[in-house]
Scaffold this active site. Structure first.
Site, PDB file in Angstrom:
ATOM      1  CB  SER A 252      -1.013  -0.098   1.319  1.00 59.31           C
ATOM      2  OG  SER A 252      -1.307   1.237   1.397  1.00 59.31           O
TER       3      SER A 252
ATOM      4  CE1 TYR B 294      -3.588  -2.410   5.164  1.00 54.92           C
ATOM      5  CE2 TYR B 294      -3.146  -0.038   4.471  1.00 54.92           C
ATOM      6  CZ  TYR B 294      -3.304  -1.221   4.321  1.00 54.92           C
ATOM      7  OH  TYR B 294      -3.393  -1.395   2.992  1.00 54.92           O
TER       8      TYR B 294
ATOM      9  CE  LYS C 188      -1.613  -4.578   3.326  1.00 56.09           C
ATOM     10  NZ  LYS C 188      -1.999  -5.409   2.471  1.00 56.09           N
TER      11      LYS C 188
END
Length: 241
Positions: A133, A146, A150
């Protein structure tokens, strides 16, 4: 890109980018082995495409390894499954941090290990695409766990590309901007928040799942035979704005 006669494992194939990628692969001749946590999503996908399906909770390391082994042999692997929880850095809980690492970083490692071991044992080349991402490049508010997970996947991908590239297995990462998926709706449903992100994307829109799937298929294909260790933003210019 023609994938006739090729078998591709796709994790997170029940929804969003994973589903779009599975559909595109089937249209281009591939046999897909679809992994997802949701039996209903897999049943719908199988009814539409005839693909093989495996239901698995990727937060469970032992179940993930068993599912990876059951999906073999395969020519290619796409680690697309991911999850998120919206919490600021000050509020992020250990439980959610561990969950996001388990699904977004540990599960791709486990599935890729079993895939790569099988390819090496067979003396066969291969390719893996890990879906990361743009959140691994920038600090997005309320995405502490998050972003961290990632970033961990990116570090893992670089080591994989270095070690497995010498064995004929290429590894590349794809880094989408906000994409029109159920997970994105969860994270970007606030119009004010979404408008702030859109204002930083020169092409003026969020991505569609097919936008990302096309790039994934290119990186799997022989057309990308000299592409290894790439971190490929698919972001409409977000990273340069």
């Amino acid at each position: 890109m023609d994938f006739s006669g090729k078998t591709v494992i796709v994790t997170g194939a029940g929804k969003g980018i994973g589903r779009a990628t599975a559909l595109m692969l089937v249209r281009r001749g591939a046999k897909v082995v679809a992994l997802s946590r949701s039996p209903a999503d897999l049943e719908a996908l199988a009814a539409e495409t005839g693909c093989a399906t495996i239901t698995v909770d990727l937060a469970d390391a032992q179940a993930t390894r068993a599912a990876a082994l059951a999906a073999l042999p395969a020519d290619y692997l796409i680690n697309c499954a991911g999850t998120t929880e919206l919490q600021s850095f000050l509020d992020v809980s250990v439980e959610n941090f561990d969950l996001l690492y388990a699904v977004n970083a540990r599960a791709p490692m486990i599935v890729a290990q079993e895939y790569a071991r099988d390819r090496v044992k067979r003396g066969a080349k291969g390719a893996i695409v890990n879906i990361s991402s743009v959140a691994s490049f920038v600090g997005i508010p309320d995405h502490a766990a998050y972003c961290a997970s990632k970033g961990a996947l990116d570090g893992l991908s670089r080591v994989m590309a270095t070690e497995l590239g010498a064995m004929g297995i290429r590894i590349n990462g794809v880094h989408p901007i906000v994409t029109a998926t159920p997970m994105a709706v969860k994270a970007w449903s606030d119009p004010e928040k979404a408008a702030g992100m859109l204002s930083r994307i020169p092409v003026g829109r969020f991505a569609e799942p097919d936008d990302i799937a096309e790039v994934i298929l290119f990186l799997l294909s022989d057309a990308a035979a000299m592409v290894n260790g790439l971190s490929m933003p698919v972001d409409g210019g977000f990273m340069i704005a």
